[in-house]
Motif scaffolding. Structure first.
Motif, PDB file in Angstrom:
ATOM      1  N   ALA A   1     -29.255  22.990 -57.009  1.00 44.68           N
ATOM      2  CA  ALA A   1     -30.092  22.138 -57.858  1.00 44.68           C
ATOM      3  C   ALA A   1     -29.699  20.664 -57.803  1.00 44.68           C
ATOM      4  N   VAL A   2     -28.513  20.380 -57.300  1.00 42.79           N
ATOM      5  CA  VAL A   2     -28.031  18.999 -57.252  1.00 42.79           C
ATOM      6  C   VAL A   2     -28.957  18.165 -56.367  1.00 42.79           C
ATOM      7  N   TYR A   3     -29.293  16.965 -56.829  1.00 42.07           N
ATOM      8  CA  TYR A   3     -30.201  16.080 -56.088  1.00 42.07           C
ATOM      9  C   TYR A   3     -29.605  15.663 -54.756  1.00 42.07           C
ATOM     10  N   GLN A   4     -30.307  15.960 -53.681  1.00 41.45           N
ATOM     11  CA  GLN A   4     -29.904  15.541 -52.344  1.00 41.45           C
ATOM     12  C   GLN A   4     -30.547  14.207 -51.967  1.00 41.45           C
ATOM     13  N   ILE A   5     -31.630  13.872 -52.653  1.00 39.86           N
ATOM     14  CA  ILE A   5     -32.271  12.552 -52.529  1.00 39.86           C
ATOM     15  C   ILE A   5     -32.483  12.045 -53.948  1.00 39.86           C
ATOM     16  N   PRO A   6     -32.464  10.730 -54.145  1.00 39.74           N
ATOM     17  CA  PRO A   6     -32.644  10.219 -55.507  1.00 39.74           C
ATOM     18  C   PRO A   6     -34.018  10.611 -56.072  1.00 39.74           C
ATOM     19  N   ALA A   7     -34.012  11.232 -57.244  1.00 39.95           N
ATOM     20  CA  ALA A   7     -35.262  11.608 -57.917  1.00 39.95           C
ATOM     21  C   ALA A   7     -35.785  10.452 -58.773  1.00 39.95           C
ATOM     22  N   PHE A   8     -34.920   9.485 -59.041  1.00 44.20           N
ATOM     23  CA  PHE A   8     -35.291   8.313 -59.830  1.00 44.20           C
ATOM     24  C   PHE A   8     -34.250   7.243 -59.574  1.00 44.20           C
TER      25      PHE A   8
ATOM     26  N   ASP B   1     -24.277   0.921 -48.787  1.00 44.52           N
ATOM     27  CA  ASP B   1     -24.133  -0.472 -49.191  1.00 44.52           C
ATOM     28  C   ASP B   1     -25.477  -0.886 -49.783  1.00 44.52           C
ATOM     29  N   ILE B   2     -25.563  -2.114 -50.249  1.00 46.03           N
ATOM     30  CA  ILE B   2     -26.847  -2.627 -50.737  1.00 46.03           C
ATOM     31  C   ILE B   2     -27.812  -2.693 -49.555  1.00 46.03           C
ATOM     32  N   GLN B   3     -28.969  -2.088 -49.721  1.00 52.77           N
ATOM     33  CA  GLN B   3     -29.982  -2.019 -48.676  1.00 52.77           C
ATOM     34  C   GLN B   3     -31.102  -3.012 -48.940  1.00 52.77           C
ATOM     35  N   PHE B   4     -31.416  -3.827 -47.946  1.00 53.25           N
ATOM     36  CA  PHE B   4     -32.531  -4.779 -48.014  1.00 53.25           C
ATOM     37  C   PHE B   4     -32.434  -5.705 -49.234  1.00 53.25           C
ATOM     38  N   ASP B   5     -31.198  -6.008 -49.660  1.00 49.39           N
ATOM     39  CA  ASP B   5     -30.960  -6.852 -50.846  1.00 49.39           C
ATOM     40  C   ASP B   5     -31.658  -6.298 -52.082  1.00 49.39           C
ATOM     41  N   HIS B   6     -31.861  -4.977 -52.132  1.00 54.20           N
ATOM     42  CA  HIS B   6     -32.746  -4.419 -53.150  1.00 54.20           C
ATOM     43  C   HIS B   6     -32.195  -3.187 -53.868  1.00 54.20           C
ATOM     44  N   PHE B   7     -31.481  -2.286 -53.171  1.00 56.84           N
ATOM     45  CA  PHE B   7     -31.035  -1.047 -53.801  1.00 56.84           C
ATOM     46  C   PHE B   7     -29.780  -0.507 -53.118  1.00 56.84           C
ATOM     47  N   PHE B   8     -29.126   0.428 -53.806  1.00 51.54           N
ATOM     48  CA  PHE B   8     -28.047   1.212 -53.200  1.00 51.54           C
ATOM     49  C   PHE B   8     -28.011   2.582 -53.851  1.00 51.54           C
ATOM     50  N   ASN B   9     -27.408   3.544 -53.132  1.00 58.85           N
ATOM     51  CA  ASN B   9     -27.301   4.920 -53.605  1.00 58.85           C
ATOM     52  C   ASN B   9     -25.856   5.243 -53.959  1.00 58.85           C
ATOM     53  N   PHE B  10     -25.701   6.148 -54.917  1.00 61.80           N
ATOM     54  CA  PHE B  10     -24.381   6.583 -55.361  1.00 61.80           C
ATOM     55  C   PHE B  10     -24.481   8.032 -55.829  1.00 61.80           C
ATOM     56  N   LYS B  11     -23.310   8.650 -56.051  1.00 63.59           N
ATOM     57  CA  LYS B  11     -23.290  10.016 -56.564  1.00 63.59           C
ATOM     58  C   LYS B  11     -22.642  10.037 -57.943  1.00 63.59           C
ATOM     59  N   ASP B  12     -23.191  10.898 -58.801  1.00 61.73           N
ATOM     60  CA  ASP B  12     -22.551  11.124 -60.097  1.00 61.73           C
ATOM     61  C   ASP B  12     -21.414  12.123 -59.878  1.00 61.73           C
TER      62      ASP B  12
ATOM     63  N   ASP C   1     -21.134  15.131 -60.481  1.00 56.77           N
ATOM     64  CA  ASP C   1     -21.598  16.454 -60.071  1.00 56.77           C
ATOM     65  C   ASP C   1     -22.217  16.457 -58.682  1.00 56.77           C
ATOM     66  N   GLY C   2     -22.266  15.301 -58.033  1.00 58.37           N
ATOM     67  CA  GLY C   2     -22.799  15.219 -56.688  1.00 58.37           C
ATOM     68  C   GLY C   2     -24.267  14.868 -56.594  1.00 58.37           C
ATOM     69  N   ASN C   3     -24.937  14.595 -57.731  1.00 60.37           N
ATOM     70  CA  ASN C   3     -26.338  14.179 -57.702  1.00 60.37           C
ATOM     71  C   ASN C   3     -26.442  12.808 -57.057  1.00 60.37           C
ATOM     72  N   LEU C   4     -27.333  12.688 -56.074  1.00 61.86           N
ATOM     73  CA  LEU C   4     -27.564  11.416 -55.412  1.00 61.86           C
ATOM     74  C   LEU C   4     -28.549  10.609 -56.257  1.00 61.86           C
ATOM     75  N   LEU C   5     -28.139   9.416 -56.655  1.00 56.86           N
ATOM     76  CA  LEU C   5     -28.946   8.551 -57.506  1.00 56.86           C
ATOM     77  C   LEU C   5     -29.034   7.160 -56.892  1.00 56.86           C
ATOM     78  N   MET C   6     -29.836   6.300 -57.495  1.00 57.47           N
ATOM     79  CA  MET C   6     -30.076   4.975 -56.951  1.00 57.47           C
ATOM     80  C   MET C   6     -30.075   3.937 -58.055  1.00 57.47           C
ATOM     81  N   ILE C   7     -29.641   2.742 -57.718  1.00 62.16           N
ATOM     82  CA  ILE C   7     -29.812   1.571 -58.578  1.00 62.16           C
ATOM     83  C   ILE C   7     -30.645   0.598 -57.768  1.00 62.16           C
ATOM     84  N   CYS C   8     -31.682   0.049 -58.402  1.00 67.15           N
ATOM     85  CA  CYS C   8     -32.640  -0.793 -57.705  1.00 67.15           C
ATOM     86  C   CYS C   8     -32.912  -2.072 -58.507  1.00 67.15           C
TER      87      CYS C   8
END
Length: 117
Positions: free
Chosen positions: A64-71, A95-106, A108-115
């Motif tokens: 169930a852990v997110y393999q791609i950011p759901a939000f 790393d920061i992509q396109f000066d716009h976002f990056f991905n990280f894991k919580d 529990d291993g859920n892949l998330l994003m900051i944008c």
């Protein structure tokens, strides 16, 4: 017939192993108090401004852990957000992509994003 479904997100569920540890980690990340009820002993609704993020230990499984950011979480300063996450020793996946976002894991291993919006 007019659609009875509203064009808004009510909540996003995130599978977590340990509800109290997850609550504390996310609340620390977002700079909000880690208080409130844990309904049924497995749910915690993060205090968000818009759509609710619900941490749920009952739905957790490795599959169930997110393999791609759901939000994504918003920021007005992507550089400051990235530095903040580095200082917290969060697992940064990109790393920061396109000066716009990056991905990280919580934790529990859920892949998330900051944008930066």
């Amino acid at each position: 017939m007019k659609s009875p479904i509203q064009n808004e997100v009510g909540a996003i569920f995130v599978p977590v192993r340990d509800i109290e540890k997850a609550r504390d980690w996310y609340c620390d990340l977002l700079g909000v108090p880690a208080d409130g009820d844990i309904p049924g002993g497995h749910l915690y609704v993060l205090p968000m401004k818009h759509a609710r993020v619900v941490l749920d230990s009952k739905i957790y499984s490795d599959e169930a852990v997110y393999q791609i950011p759901a939000f994504h979480f918003n920021t007005e300063d992507i550089e400051a957000a990235y530095t903040f996450m580095e200082e917290k020793e969060v697992e940064l996946v990109t790393d920061i992509q396109f000066d716009h976002f990056f991905n990280f894991k919580d934790p529990d291993g859920n892949l998330l994003m900051i944008c930066q919006c």
